[in-house]
Design a protein around this motif. Structure first.
Motif, PDB file in Angstrom:
ATOM      1  N   THR A   1     -11.204   1.903   1.549  1.00  0.00           N
ATOM      2  CA  THR A   1     -11.310   1.087   0.346  1.00  0.00           C
ATOM      3  C   THR A   1     -10.861  -0.308   0.746  1.00  0.00           C
ATOM      4  N   ASP A   2     -11.773  -1.254   0.644  1.00  0.00           N
ATOM      5  CA  ASP A   2     -11.552  -2.609   1.153  1.00  0.00           C
ATOM      6  C   ASP A   2     -11.493  -3.608   0.010  1.00  0.00           C
TER       7      ASP A   2
ATOM      8  N   SER B   1      -7.180   4.379  -4.041  1.00  0.00           N
ATOM      9  CA  SER B   1      -8.149   4.363  -2.950  1.00  0.00           C
ATOM     10  C   SER B   1      -8.926   5.678  -2.892  1.00  0.00           C
ATOM     11  N   ARG B   2      -8.235   6.776  -2.992  1.00  0.00           N
ATOM     12  CA  ARG B   2      -8.880   8.092  -2.954  1.00  0.00           C
ATOM     13  C   ARG B   2      -9.872   8.236  -4.113  1.00  0.00           C
TER      14      ARG B   2
ATOM     15  N   TRP C   1      -1.427   2.987  -4.337  1.00  0.00           N
ATOM     16  CA  TRP C   1      -2.641   2.577  -3.636  1.00  0.00           C
ATOM     17  C   TRP C   1      -3.381   3.806  -3.100  1.00  0.00           C
ATOM     18  N   ASP C   2      -2.658   4.750  -2.527  1.00  0.00           N
ATOM     19  CA  ASP C   2      -3.292   5.950  -1.984  1.00  0.00           C
ATOM     20  C   ASP C   2      -4.129   6.650  -3.054  1.00  0.00           C
TER      21      ASP C   2
ATOM     22  N   TYR D   1       0.828  -1.200   0.000  1.00  0.00           N
ATOM     23  CA  TYR D   1       0.000   0.000   0.000  1.00  0.00           C
ATOM     24  C   TYR D   1       0.868   1.258   0.000  1.00  0.00           C
TER      25      TYR D   1
ATOM     26  N   ARG E   1     -12.977   5.941  -3.626  1.00  0.00           N
ATOM     27  CA  ARG E   1     -13.934   6.451  -2.641  1.00  0.00           C
ATOM     28  C   ARG E   1     -14.652   7.704  -3.142  1.00  0.00           C
TER      29      ARG E   1
ATOM     30  N   LEU F   1     -12.816  -4.390  -5.171  1.00  0.00           N
ATOM     31  CA  LEU F   1     -12.826  -3.335  -4.161  1.00  0.00           C
ATOM     32  C   LEU F   1     -14.250  -2.981  -3.771  1.00  0.00           C
TER      33      LEU F   1
ATOM     34  N   GLU G   1      -9.885  -3.582  -9.528  1.00  0.00           N
ATOM     35  CA  GLU G   1     -10.918  -2.687  -8.996  1.00  0.00           C
ATOM     36  C   GLU G   1     -12.261  -3.375  -8.807  1.00  0.00           C
TER      37      GLU G   1
END
Length: 96
Positions: A61-62, A36-37, A32-33, A28, A40, A80, A77
């Motif tokens: 984000t799971d 994930s951003r 990933w940041d 991560y 979301r 996710l 994706e």
């Protein structure tokens, strides 16, 4: 003599966490940041809360299926989902 650790106790959890690789070591990083951003932003509500008729902002984000180091699952994706902290922690406690 070392005291045996009983599974599920604070001592056993602390020992397990000490052995676990860091967030960054598990893949991560900056990529990933950003993913994930963006994910979301596109999925602003917790899917688990929504399934119960509750509107809660997503905060995590799971991975639906834990990637366990599998790069394909890490970046897929379709694997996710957006969750709030409460739902993510509940899922994690259940070991999913």
């Amino acid at each position: 003599m070392k005291t045996p650790q009983v599974r599920g106790t604070p001592a056993s959890k602390a020992a397990a966490n000490a052995r676990r690789p860091s967030f960054r070591q598990r893949g991560y990083g900056t990529r990933w940041d950003k993913l994930s951003r963006r994910f979301r932003q596109e999925n602003p509500l917790c899917v688990e809360c929504l399934s119960h008729g509750v509107t809660t902002p997503s905060q995590v984000t799971d991975h639906i299926v834990p990637h366990r180091g599998d790069e394909a699952l890490l970046w897929d994706e379709s694997n996710l989902q957006a969750l709030c902290h409460t739902c993510h922690n509940r899922k994690t406690r259940r070991g999913e």
